[in-house]
Design an enzyme around this catalytic site. Structure first.
Site, PDB file in Angstrom:
ATOM      1  N   ASP A  81       0.829  -1.203   0.000  1.00 36.63           N
ATOM      2  CA  ASP A  81       0.000   0.000   0.000  1.00 36.63           C
ATOM      3  C   ASP A  81       0.867   1.258   0.000  1.00 36.63           C
ATOM      4  O   ASP A  81       0.544   2.249  -0.655  1.00 36.63           O
ATOM      5  CB  ASP A  81      -0.935   0.003   1.211  1.00 36.63           C
ATOM      6  CG  ASP A  81      -1.875  -1.198   1.217  1.00 36.63           C
ATOM      7  OD1 ASP A  81      -2.301  -1.613   0.123  1.00 36.63           O
ATOM      8  OD2 ASP A  81      -2.147  -1.735   2.303  1.00 36.63           O
ATOM      9  N   HIS A 134      -5.359  -3.733   5.306  1.00 38.79           N
ATOM     10  CA  HIS A 134      -4.796  -4.078   3.993  1.00 38.79           C
ATOM     11  C   HIS A 134      -5.877  -4.634   3.077  1.00 38.79           C
ATOM     12  O   HIS A 134      -5.691  -5.645   2.410  1.00 38.79           O
ATOM     13  CB  HIS A 134      -3.651  -5.073   4.171  1.00 38.79           C
ATOM     14  CG  HIS A 134      -2.911  -5.390   2.901  1.00 38.79           C
ATOM     15  ND1 HIS A 134      -2.313  -4.428   2.123  1.00 38.79           N
ATOM     16  CD2 HIS A 134      -2.676  -6.573   2.271  1.00 38.79           C
ATOM     17  CE1 HIS A 134      -1.744  -4.993   1.071  1.00 38.79           C
ATOM     18  NE2 HIS A 134      -1.954  -6.299   1.134  1.00 38.79           N
TER      19      HIS A 134
END
Length: 349
Positions: A181, A208
């Site tokens: 990310d 996530h």
């Protein structure tokens, strides 16, 4: 003295799922890093071949492969060579792979395919990670664990809960890898804001998956938000949150984000090795057990890592009004995933 110094420089890293789409390039990147002395590749099928291939690369790290070859798994054309008791064979192989490990990286599991839900992944990968915890507890309970296997929001609590049952849980040593990310945020925002991608750092907190991913664009260094409109900030946030879906769609059923995940996973694993070797000031965003957000027992924030694991959780930091709204959405996404993971272990022990 010299022998002790040499020992302190050793770092054995096991890649669980090392013959897979993430595991192979991840193992390659570890083999190329001078801080790693031994790459242990484990998988259900194919790890010995991957290890043989990697072992020809002219870098110092030793590579070993653990698990069945394709012939041992299926037998040859005449039905010969198949391992009869495959579960016992794999158990011994896993013990050998994990013994003496300093870091264990776990990309193993079913990858995402078009149309798959998070629940589809959970049903298979939950059991795998519960069993991985049992093996780690047996063979290298003090290792740093970096979990990539999706859905991370659930698999990391699952691993931790099983380690508690095994009697060797240490919250400072178990990390959910959310680095992809950050890699995506750095790439997308640098491009949009005209900032050097080699210099930019965008903290990404939360979890996530989807709305649980919270890019803190207001705290980008060097400062970048002033170069973006609010419309751009919202579009970039959405793209970072759905980067995995973008890749799954682009590969049209031929895979998920494997290469970028391998790069991100290797970066995180090497940061753990650096911290273990005594480097000061190693800071990474990671999904860890914390009380930063009272509603969520697990949450990704920046953490400082030392020789024994997490030294300090740096917390949420300052959020702007838009990011505060995103935080509420992240909590709503995360909490049921965490609860589901904890409940799974309780129901299966």
């Amino acid at each position: 003295m010299a022998f002790r110094a040499a020992l302190s420089l050793r770092s054995k890293v096991c890649v669980v799922g090392g013959a897979g789409g993430i595991g192979q390039p991840l193992s390659l990147l570890l083999k190329q890093n001078s801080l790693v002395s031994h790459v242990s590749v484990f998988d259900l099928v194919g790890a010995p071949g991957v290890a043989a291939d990697l072992s020809h690369i002219n870098t110092p790290a030793k590579v070993t492969g653990h698990g069945m070859t394709l012939t041992q798994f299926n037998g040859d054309a005449d039905g010969n060579g198949k391992v009869e008791d495959q579960a016992a064979f794999q158990a011994v192989a896993f013990d050998e792979a994990l013994t003496g490990c300093d870091v264990v990286v776990i990309p193993a599991g079913v990858p995402r395919k078009p149309g798959m839900t998070r629940q589809d992944l959970f049903s298979v990968n939950a059991t795998l990670n519960m069993n991985f915890a049992k093996a780690v507890a047996k063979n290298c309970p003090k290792a740093f664990i970096a979990i990539i296997s999706n859905p991370v929001n659930s698999t990391v609590p699952i691993f931790a809960e099983q380690m508690k049952i095994e009697g060797c849980y240490d919250p400072k040593r178990i990390f959910g890898v959310t680095t992809l990310d950050i890699v995506r945020a750095n790439t997308f925002i640098a491009e949009a804001a005209g900032v050097d991608v080699n210099q930019i750092n965008v903290p990404v907190i939360g979890g996530h998956a989807g709305a649980s991913i919270l890019p803190v664009i207001s705290r980008t260094t060097p400062e970048a938000k002033s170069k973006l409109s609010q419309e751009q900030v919202e579009a970039l946030t959405d793209r970072i949150q759905n980067g995995g879906t973008e890749v799954v769609a682009a590969k049209a059923g031929a895979g998920s984000a494997t290469l970028s995940m391998a790069k991100a996973g290797a970066d995180f694993a090497i940061s753990l090795v650096r911290a273990q070797k005594g480097e000061k000031g190693v800071v990474q965003c990671a999904y860890v057990e914390s009380d930063v957000v009272p509603e969520c027992k697990w949450f990704s924030t920046e953490v400082e890592i030392g020789t024994e694991g997490i030294v300090k959780n740096l917390g949420l930091g300052e959020l702007d009004e838009y990011e505060q709204k995103l935080l509420d959405e992240a909590i709503a996404e995360l909490k049921p995933s965490i609860d589901e993971g904890i409940a799974f272990v309780a129901e299966n022990n």
